[in-house]
Scaffold this motif. Sequence first.
Motif, short mmCIF file in Angstrom:
data_model
loop_
_atom_site.label_atom_id
_atom_site.label_comp_id
_atom_site.label_asym_id
_atom_site.label_seq_id
_atom_site.Cartn_x
_atom_site.Cartn_y
_atom_site.Cartn_z
N ARG A 1 0.83 -1.21 0.00
CA ARG A 1 0.00 0.00 0.00
C ARG A 1 0.86 1.25 0.00
O ARG A 1 1.68 1.44 0.90
CB ARG A 1 -0.93 -0.01 1.21
CG ARG A 1 -1.95 -1.15 1.11
CD ARG A 1 -3.04 -1.05 2.15
NE ARG A 1 -3.81 -2.31 2.13
CZ ARG A 1 -3.50 -3.40 2.81
NH1 ARG A 1 -2.44 -3.39 3.60
NH2 ARG A 1 -4.24 -4.49 2.72
N PRO A 2 0.65 2.13 -0.97
CA PRO A 2 1.42 3.36 -1.02
C PRO A 2 1.13 4.26 0.18
O PRO A 2 0.03 4.27 0.72
CB PRO A 2 0.94 4.03 -2.31
CG PRO A 2 0.29 2.96 -3.11
CD PRO A 2 -0.26 1.98 -2.12
N ASP A 3 2.14 5.00 0.59
CA ASP A 3 2.00 5.96 1.67
C ASP A 3 0.97 7.03 1.29
O ASP A 3 0.94 7.48 0.14
CB ASP A 3 3.38 6.61 1.89
CG ASP A 3 3.39 7.50 3.11
OD1 ASP A 3 3.92 7.06 4.14
OD2 ASP A 3 2.88 8.64 3.02
N PRO A 4 0.13 7.44 2.23
CA PRO A 4 -0.90 8.45 1.91
C PRO A 4 -0.35 9.80 1.45
O PRO A 4 -1.06 10.56 0.81
CB PRO A 4 -1.68 8.60 3.22
CG PRO A 4 -0.98 7.80 4.24
CD PRO A 4 -0.02 6.89 3.58
N ARG A 5 0.91 10.08 1.76
CA ARG A 5 1.50 11.36 1.30
C ARG A 5 1.84 11.33 -0.19
O ARG A 5 2.16 12.37 -0.78
CB ARG A 5 2.79 11.66 2.08
CG ARG A 5 2.56 11.99 3.54
CD ARG A 5 3.87 11.94 4.31
NE ARG A 5 4.42 10.58 4.28
CZ ARG A 5 5.59 10.23 4.82
NH1 ARG A 5 6.34 11.13 5.41
NH2 ARG A 5 6.00 8.99 4.76
N VAL A 6 1.81 10.15 -0.77
CA VAL A 6 2.23 9.97 -2.16
C VAL A 6 1.03 10.07 -3.09
O VAL A 6 -0.02 9.46 -2.84
CB VAL A 6 2.91 8.59 -2.30
CG1 VAL A 6 3.13 8.22 -3.75
CG2 VAL A 6 4.21 8.56 -1.51
N GLU A 7 1.18 10.84 -4.16
CA GLU A 7 0.11 10.92 -5.17
C GLU A 7 0.24 9.71 -6.10
O GLU A 7 1.30 9.48 -6.68
CB GLU A 7 0.23 12.21 -5.97
CG GLU A 7 -0.91 12.41 -6.94
CD GLU A 7 -0.71 13.59 -7.88
OE1 GLU A 7 -1.29 13.56 -8.97
OE2 GLU A 7 0.05 14.51 -7.51
N VAL A 8 -0.85 8.96 -6.23
CA VAL A 8 -0.79 7.71 -7.00
C VAL A 8 -1.50 7.86 -8.33
O VAL A 8 -2.64 8.35 -8.39
CB VAL A 8 -1.41 6.54 -6.20
CG1 VAL A 8 -1.37 5.24 -7.02
CG2 VAL A 8 -0.69 6.36 -4.87
N VAL A 9 -0.84 7.48 -9.39
CA VAL A 9 -1.44 7.38 -10.73
C VAL A 9 -1.45 5.89 -11.08
O VAL A 9 -0.39 5.28 -11.21
CB VAL A 9 -0.61 8.17 -11.77
CG1 VAL A 9 -1.23 8.03 -13.16
CG2 VAL A 9 -0.47 9.63 -11.38
N SER A 10 -2.64 5.32 -11.21
CA SER A 10 -2.73 3.88 -11.48
C SER A 10 -2.75 3.62 -12.98
O SER A 10 -3.49 4.28 -13.72
CB SER A 10 -3.99 3.30 -10.85
OG SER A 10 -3.86 3.31 -9.45
N VAL A 11 -1.95 2.65 -13.40
CA VAL A 11 -1.89 2.27 -14.82
C VAL A 11 -1.97 0.76 -14.93
O VAL A 11 -1.77 0.04 -13.94
CB VAL A 11 -0.60 2.78 -15.49
CG1 VAL A 11 -0.53 4.30 -15.48
CG2 VAL A 11 0.64 2.18 -14.82
N GLY A 12 -2.27 0.28 -16.14
CA GLY A 12 -2.36 -1.16 -16.36
C GLY A 12 -1.29 -1.69 -17.29
O GLY A 12 -0.48 -2.53 -16.92
N THR A 13 -1.29 -1.17 -18.51
CA THR A 13 -0.39 -1.70 -19.54
C THR A 13 0.91 -0.88 -19.62
O THR A 13 1.01 0.22 -19.06
CB THR A 13 -1.06 -1.62 -20.92
OG1 THR A 13 -1.29 -0.24 -21.23
CG2 THR A 13 -2.39 -2.37 -20.94
N ALA A 14 1.87 -1.42 -20.37
CA ALA A 14 3.13 -0.71 -20.61
C ALA A 14 2.85 0.63 -21.31
O ALA A 14 3.49 1.65 -21.01
CB ALA A 14 4.06 -1.57 -21.45
#
Length: 234
Positions: free
Chosen positions: A67-80
């Motif tokens: 689980r990413p740290d809550p301070r980190v902005e997450v961009v979720s991706v699937g493919t290359a």
Amino acid sequence: LALVERERDLEGVSIVVSAGGTREPIDPVRFLGNRSSGRQGVAIARAAADRGARVTLVAAHLDADVRPDPRVEVVSVGTADELGRAMDATAPGADVIVMAAAVADYSVAEVSAHKLRKQDSPGGLTLQLTENRDVVAGLVAARREGQTIVAFAAETVADDDELLERARTKAARKGVDLLAANAVGWTRGFEALDNALTIVDRDGRVVATASGSKDDTAHALLDAIAAVRVSPGS
Ligand code: CTP
Ligand code: CA
């Protein structure tokens, strides 16, 4: 005092980290994947946030317990391809880019719109694959002044000499500032909580080796990044 200084040594620095493993669809229910959990990249993102950096994590199929740290902005991706677009979009604003993700080298040439049926390929199935673009090579080509770019290399090797040789060759080929290499195999590297990294610079010099928890190796990598940023090319 040294500890306090290191604690916030990335204040004001913007870091983009990719983590996890991309998946290339075959049909609506199947994919080609790899065993990356995302644990090392997520640890790097957390360690960078601890040290004061502004962190964006481009995350591809992290294991459920990572689980990413809550301070980190997450961009979720699937493919290359999606990962490449997300990196291209976020890289221009980054001072440091760390490509810890396991990016698929190939994608399926013709993704089936329906679930492949056994009766359509009796006895065996051949999938045609197309080479994906090299994301980090594109980032290096577009690199702006003062930007530090770091690649990873997970290699199956016979011994430490072969790991170093492959790390040197890959660092030079990619033109990255640093490359962190680790040995992987059927039973090492992926599910493990520990890691061992050999970090080389563009000229193939070993700037650090680190082993321990993925948090420990994350901090060691950030130490090496901080050092090249202070004296680039020295
Ligand atoms: N990488 C990338 N785009 C790809 C493949 C890999 O940006 N299409 C990045 C990885 O995130 C990693 C580095 O390149 O930081 C090295 O990946 P690796 O798979 O070891 O290198 P390749 O150039 O793909 O060579 P090979 O798999 O043949 O060893
Ligand atoms: Ca590869």
